[in-house]
Design a protein around this motif. Structure first.
Motif, PDB file in Angstrom:
ATOM      1  N   TYR A  82       0.787  -1.207   0.096  1.00 38.85           N
ATOM      2  CA  TYR A  82       0.010  -0.008  -0.078  1.00 38.85           C
ATOM      3  C   TYR A  82       0.723   1.186   0.057  1.00 38.85           C
ATOM      4  CZ  TYR A  82      -4.423   2.864   0.776  1.00 38.85           C
ATOM      5  OH  TYR A  82      -5.209   3.657   0.737  1.00 38.85           O
ATOM      6  N   ALA A  83       1.839   1.117   0.812  1.00 37.39           N
ATOM      7  CA  ALA A  83       2.708   2.476   1.049  1.00 37.39           C
ATOM      8  C   ALA A  83       3.375   2.683  -0.387  1.00 37.39           C
ATOM      9  CB  ALA A  83       3.681   2.132   2.229  1.00 37.39           C
ATOM     10  N   PHE A  84       4.135   1.730  -1.199  1.00 40.40           N
ATOM     11  CA  PHE A  84       4.731   2.169  -2.363  1.00 40.40           C
ATOM     12  C   PHE A  84       3.774   2.150  -3.499  1.00 40.40           C
ATOM     13  CE2 PHE A  84       8.007   1.081   0.463  1.00 40.40           C
ATOM     14  CZ  PHE A  84       9.133   1.898  -0.176  1.00 40.40           C
ATOM     15  N   ARG A  85       2.675   1.735  -3.481  1.00 41.42           N
ATOM     16  CA  ARG A  85       1.837   1.874  -4.445  1.00 41.42           C
ATOM     17  C   ARG A  85       0.888   3.393  -4.103  1.00 41.42           C
ATOM     18  NH1 ARG A  85      -2.472  -1.576  -5.676  1.00 41.42           N
ATOM     19  NH2 ARG A  85      -2.477  -1.006  -7.800  1.00 41.42           N
ATOM     20  N   GLY A  86       1.119   3.958  -3.207  1.00 44.18           N
ATOM     21  CA  GLY A  86       0.282   4.841  -2.622  1.00 44.18           C
ATOM     22  C   GLY A  86       1.021   6.126  -2.798  1.00 44.18           C
ATOM     23  N   SER A  87       2.415   6.079  -3.061  1.00 38.62           N
ATOM     24  CA  SER A  87       2.982   7.424  -2.956  1.00 38.62           C
ATOM     25  C   SER A  87       3.868   7.392  -4.490  1.00 38.62           C
ATOM     26  CB  SER A  87       3.982   7.250  -2.028  1.00 38.62           C
ATOM     27  OG  SER A  87       4.861   6.390  -2.093  1.00 38.62           O
ATOM     28  N   PRO A  88       4.110   8.807  -4.848  1.00 38.34           N
ATOM     29  CA  PRO A  88       4.829   8.877  -6.068  1.00 38.34           C
ATOM     30  C   PRO A  88       6.226   8.228  -6.233  1.00 38.34           C
ATOM     31  CG  PRO A  88       3.833  10.855  -5.187  1.00 38.34           C
ATOM     32  CD  PRO A  88       3.900  10.015  -4.075  1.00 38.34           C
ATOM     33  N   PHE A 116       8.831   9.736  -7.786  1.00 38.08           N
ATOM     34  CA  PHE A 116       9.444  10.921  -7.372  1.00 38.08           C
ATOM     35  C   PHE A 116       9.905  11.162  -5.949  1.00 38.08           C
ATOM     36  CE2 PHE A 116       9.907  15.731  -8.272  1.00 38.08           C
ATOM     37  CZ  PHE A 116      10.878  15.449  -9.222  1.00 38.08           C
ATOM     38  N   ILE A 117       8.959  11.001  -5.072  1.00 37.29           N
ATOM     39  CA  ILE A 117       9.116  11.233  -3.759  1.00 37.29           C
ATOM     40  C   ILE A 117       9.918  10.330  -3.304  1.00 37.29           C
ATOM     41  CG2 ILE A 117       8.254  11.372  -1.417  1.00 37.29           C
ATOM     42  CD1 ILE A 117       7.229  13.703  -2.868  1.00 37.29           C
ATOM     43  N   GLN A 118       9.986   8.858  -3.875  1.00 34.81           N
ATOM     44  CA  GLN A 118      10.604   7.658  -3.159  1.00 34.81           C
ATOM     45  C   GLN A 118      11.872   7.751  -3.565  1.00 34.81           C
ATOM     46  OE1 GLN A 118       8.548   4.492  -4.956  1.00 34.81           O
ATOM     47  NE2 GLN A 118       6.586   4.988  -3.834  1.00 34.81           N
ATOM     48  N   PHE A 134      13.600  10.675  -4.062  1.00 35.19           N
ATOM     49  CA  PHE A 134      14.269  11.702  -3.134  1.00 35.19           C
ATOM     50  C   PHE A 134      14.600  11.154  -1.790  1.00 35.19           C
ATOM     51  CE2 PHE A 134      12.840  15.175  -6.057  1.00 35.19           C
ATOM     52  CZ  PHE A 134      13.700  15.673  -6.014  1.00 35.19           C
ATOM     53  N   MET A 135      13.575  10.447  -1.305  1.00 32.30           N
ATOM     54  CA  MET A 135      13.419   9.866   0.046  1.00 32.30           C
ATOM     55  C   MET A 135      14.559   9.013   0.288  1.00 32.30           C
ATOM     56  SD  MET A 135      10.638   8.207   2.200  1.00 32.30           S
ATOM     57  CE  MET A 135      10.627   6.381   1.644  1.00 32.30           C
ATOM     58  N   TYR A 187       4.219  -2.998  -6.689  1.00 28.00           N
ATOM     59  CA  TYR A 187       3.090  -2.989  -7.946  1.00 28.00           C
ATOM     60  C   TYR A 187       2.859  -4.583  -8.512  1.00 28.00           C
ATOM     61  CZ  TYR A 187       2.544   1.859  -8.424  1.00 28.00           C
ATOM     62  OH  TYR A 187       2.183   3.349  -8.279  1.00 28.00           O
ATOM     63  N   PHE A 232       5.356   0.189 -17.455  1.00 33.17           N
ATOM     64  CA  PHE A 232       5.232   1.600 -16.727  1.00 33.17           C
ATOM     65  C   PHE A 232       6.594   1.642 -16.042  1.00 33.17           C
ATOM     66  CE2 PHE A 232       0.723   2.032 -16.393  1.00 33.17           C
ATOM     67  CZ  PHE A 232       0.729   3.239 -16.361  1.00 33.17           C
ATOM     68  N   ARG A 276      -2.032   1.162 -13.920  1.00 32.41           N
ATOM     69  CA  ARG A 276      -0.785   0.595 -13.380  1.00 32.41           C
ATOM     70  C   ARG A 276      -1.312  -0.320 -12.132  1.00 32.41           C
ATOM     71  NH1 ARG A 276       4.797   2.809 -11.463  1.00 32.41           N
ATOM     72  NH2 ARG A 276       5.903   0.911 -11.637  1.00 32.41           N
ATOM     73  N   ARG A 280       0.923   5.331 -23.831  1.00 33.56           N
ATOM     74  CA  ARG A 280       1.287   4.073 -23.107  1.00 33.56           C
ATOM     75  C   ARG A 280       2.491   3.972 -23.790  1.00 33.56           C
ATOM     76  NH1 ARG A 280       2.022   3.049 -20.443  1.00 33.56           N
ATOM     77  NH2 ARG A 280       1.578   0.804 -19.798  1.00 33.56           N
ATOM     78  N   LYS A 299      -0.353  11.344  -7.982  1.00 35.82           N
ATOM     79  CA  LYS A 299       0.807  11.200  -7.917  1.00 35.82           C
ATOM     80  C   LYS A 299       1.661  11.952  -8.787  1.00 35.82           C
ATOM     81  CE  LYS A 299      -0.315   6.571  -7.131  1.00 35.82           C
ATOM     82  NZ  LYS A 299      -0.006   5.114  -7.755  1.00 35.82           N
ATOM     83  N   SER A 332       3.216  15.498  -7.988  1.00 39.11           N
ATOM     84  CA  SER A 332       4.796  15.649  -7.354  1.00 39.11           C
ATOM     85  C   SER A 332       5.914  16.340  -8.296  1.00 39.11           C
ATOM     86  CB  SER A 332       4.966  14.556  -6.550  1.00 39.11           C
ATOM     87  OG  SER A 332       5.304  13.418  -7.644  1.00 39.11           O
ATOM     88  N   LEU A 333       5.377  16.168  -9.545  1.00 42.76           N
ATOM     89  CA  LEU A 333       6.461  16.624 -10.516  1.00 42.76           C
ATOM     90  C   LEU A 333       6.261  18.039 -10.643  1.00 42.76           C
ATOM     91  CD1 LEU A 333       5.601  13.830 -13.183  1.00 42.76           C
ATOM     92  CD2 LEU A 333       7.628  13.956 -11.619  1.00 42.76           C
ATOM     93  N   PHE A 392      11.243  14.692   3.272  1.00 46.80           N
ATOM     94  CA  PHE A 392      10.671  13.712   2.271  1.00 46.80           C
ATOM     95  C   PHE A 392       9.764  12.447   2.647  1.00 46.80           C
ATOM     96  CE2 PHE A 392      14.442  15.401  -0.633  1.00 46.80           C
ATOM     97  CZ  PHE A 392      13.397  16.052  -1.035  1.00 46.80           C
ATOM     98  N   PHE A 393      10.211  12.153   4.010  1.00 42.59           N
ATOM     99  CA  PHE A 393       9.487  10.843   4.620  1.00 42.59           C
ATOM    100  C   PHE A 393       8.117  11.595   4.838  1.00 42.59           C
ATOM    101  CE2 PHE A 393       7.806   8.433   8.120  1.00 42.59           C
ATOM    102  CZ  PHE A 393       7.867   7.206   7.502  1.00 42.59           C
ATOM    103  N   PHE A 412       6.236  11.685   1.746  1.00 47.91           N
ATOM    104  CA  PHE A 412       5.890   9.855   1.375  1.00 47.91           C
ATOM    105  C   PHE A 412       4.450   9.902   2.310  1.00 47.91           C
ATOM    106  CE2 PHE A 412       6.723   5.451   2.598  1.00 47.91           C
ATOM    107  CZ  PHE A 412       6.675   4.948   1.388  1.00 47.91           C
ATOM    108  N   TYR A 422       1.471  11.725   1.031  1.00 46.40           N
ATOM    109  CA  TYR A 422       0.707  11.241  -0.441  1.00 46.40           C
ATOM    110  C   TYR A 422      -0.098   9.796   0.068  1.00 46.40           C
ATOM    111  CZ  TYR A 422       2.323  14.593  -3.821  1.00 46.40           C
ATOM    112  OH  TYR A 422       2.612  15.497  -4.529  1.00 46.40           O
ATOM    113  N   ILE A 423       0.585   9.048   0.822  1.00 49.65           N
ATOM    114  CA  ILE A 423      -0.307   7.972   1.192  1.00 49.65           C
ATOM    115  C   ILE A 423      -1.582   7.915   1.901  1.00 49.65           C
ATOM    116  CG2 ILE A 423      -0.203   5.920   2.495  1.00 49.65           C
ATOM    117  CD1 ILE A 423       2.670   5.855   2.251  1.00 49.65           C
ATOM    118  N   THR A 459      -3.795   9.477  -0.643  1.00 47.58           N
ATOM    119  CA  THR A 459      -4.150   8.220  -1.663  1.00 47.58           C
ATOM    120  C   THR A 459      -5.498   7.331  -0.713  1.00 47.58           C
ATOM    121  OG1 THR A 459      -2.210   7.729  -2.527  1.00 47.58           O
ATOM    122  CG2 THR A 459      -3.703   6.087  -2.683  1.00 47.58           C
TER     123      THR A 459
END
Lengths: 250, 269
Positions: free
Chosen positions: A59-65, A67-69, A71-72, A112, A165, A250, B69, B195, B198-199, B236-237, B240, B243-244, B247
């Protein structure tokens, strides 16, 4: 014909940058697939701690961009650099974009793909699993002969989509990680060339063509594998031709 | 001691720079809302084009919906604003540039200095919304195209039998009835779109990601505020997690909406 010559030269310029995108995709897809299998099995596990952990990760890695991951993870690596990596003399590896890039992509694609495989795992026919049990198969044998073949066939089209993707996501790597020397991917190269002569249409369309071409190769290769996975089905029916089969979600 | 700590962190987290960071969330929210609205508009247009009777329009619709795509969204995201800016500058240059000014200009672009257009943050933000709209409009078009085809045939035949024209059937029946079928797909596109917000920093908008990088970078000068090491990972955390949460809320909202939209409809087995 000067236009065509510029165009061919432009396509050739992008060949080396494209290798970086291909490297990022190839380095992360197989590892991500293996981990995703574990995460999917974990999410399906009876143990509530394991299944919640795996579900939370997905959930965490599908729910966040992504791009942020990027940077983090890069900033975490930076913060750990004086504490761990430098004393352990691992800085050359841990701070290298060619390592951090695939690392983040692996986390992302694991989440994913894990969801895709979990969905497929749930549709494996119950009767077949019970029959295998009744034959006295061990859990590993059941997985190898019943669960895995069923699962992979159901999941493959969605996994093709995920691979595409992920390949497109490699375009983000060098927007977030430092570009060292001549290590430039397609988007970097396009931006660099654009800043030199301000010809947005030429540079960006050639970059787009490279992405399109590699995407088509992914569809071709994964389509072949899908044909092989489904070779026992409909032997008389004509084989489906190669199709640019976009799935949008995706 | 604990009270002092809390007071210290409260003061730190509400200093001027942090308030600017919180204020920059407006860019992200605006981009998501306006981008989403535009995506819906482009999506409807694309879906109508794909269902068109004329092969040329159908072709345009098909190319529009499948291009996203094969090509990453970041590329479109950078390309559309640049292309728009350059087109505007080119048109402007034809009005204001004289051969002398063109000869005097050193740079390759714009043709002369008078035609240079430096975009402001708000203009970049608007262009970013438009590119989000175009890219995710293509995704939406595909969802809506599928949804329009799942409107029960009987309803369309009934409308035809009433003597409605093709356009009337499209506007009064297909577009009104398809929303229920489109909702799950639209919810997915919306999640992709948030998502993608964020760009924004790629288009030189000082958005939440840019501010997180600024606030977290190590500070060694006491006159510039608290002296601290590299805290970017914490900022950044925080994003993170932000965004969760967004969502999660979006998913819940769409579930509610779906239940509301499906009221009175037969339950699908």
């Amino acid at each position: 014909m000067a236009v065509l010559e510029t165009f061919w030269a432009e396509i050739a310029t992008f060949a080396r940058p494209a290798l970086f995108n291909i490297y990022f995709a190839l380095a992360s897809l197989p590892v991500g697939f293996g981990l995703a299998l574990l995460v999917a099995l974990g999410k399906n596990a009876k143990n509530p701690i394991v299944s919640h952990l795996c579900a939370g990760f997905i959930y965490a890695f599908r729910g966040s961009p992504l791009f942020i991951q990027f940077f983090m993870f890069y900033s975490i690596m930076l913060a750990l650099n004086p504490v761990w990596w430098r004393p352990m003399e691992l800085s050359w590896l841990m701070m290298n974009p060619l390592f951090i890039g695939p690392l983040v992509l692996v986390f992302n694609t694991t989440a994913y793909t894990g969801e895709i495989l979990y969905g497929a795992l749930r549709t494996v026919p119950r009767g077949e699993v019970e029959a295998a049990r009744a034959f006295g198969m061990s859990p590993f044998q059941v997985f190898r002969t019943v669960t895995w073949p069923n699962m992979i066939r159901i999941a493959w089209p969605a996994y093709t989509n995920e691979a595409v993707f992920l390949f497109h996501a490699t375009a983000l790597v060098y927007f977030t990680l430092p570009v060292i020397g001549d290590q430039k991917d397609i988007m970097n190269k396009a931006r660099e060339l654009f800043e030199r002569d301000y010809n947005a249409v030429l540079h960006f369309s050639v970059a787009a063509l490279w992405f399109l071409a590699i995407t088509l190769v992914i569809f071709l290769v994964f389509g072949r594998i899908h044909e092989r996975l489904m070779r026992h089905m409909n032997i008389e029916a004509p084989k489906p031709k190669l199709r640019f089969g976009p799935k949008y979600i995706r | 001691m604990v009270g002092e700590d809390i007071a210290f962190w409260l003061a730190y987290l509400t200093n001027g720079k942090h308030l600017q960071w919180y204020a920059s969330f407006r860019f992200t929210i605006l981009a998501a809302l306006l981008g989403g609205l535009l995506a819906l508009g482009f999506g409807l247009l694309g879906a109508v084009l794909r269902a068109s009777r004329f092969a040329v329009l159908r072709g345009i619709g098909n190319v529009y919906t499948s291009m996203v795509r094969g090509i990453p969204d970041v590329l479109f995201f950078l390309f559309f604003p640049l292309a728009f800016e350059q087109t505007a500058e080119w048109i402007w240059a034809m009005q204001v540039c004289t051969p002398e000014t063109i000869a005097a200009s050193q740079a390759l672009w714009p043709p002369c200095r008078e035609a240079n257009w430096l975009l402001s943050t708000n203009q970049y933000l608007f262009l970013a919304c438009v590119s989000l709209g175009i890219v995710y409009g293509a995704f939406t078009a595909n969802v809506i195209h599928g949804a329009m085809r799942s409107v029960p045939k009987g309803q369309i035949e009934a409308a035809r039998a009433y003597g409605m024209s093709n356009l009337q059937v499209m506007l009064r029946i297909q577009i009104r009835q398809m929303w229920v079928y489109a909702l799950p797909g639209l919810s997915n596109v919306w999640l992709l779109l948030i998502k993608a917000t964020s760009l924004l920093s790629l288009l030189q908008v000082a958005d939440i990601v840019w501010w997180a990088g600024q606030l977290g970078s190590p500070n060694y000068f006491p006159q510039a505020g608290l002296v601290h090491g590299d805290w970017r990972w914490a900022y950044f955390f925080a994003l993170f997690v932000f965004y969760i949460i967004v969502t999660f809320i979006s998913e819940r909202a769409f579930q509610r909406l779906n239940v509301w939209a499906r009221r009175g409809m037969p339950v699908e087995g």
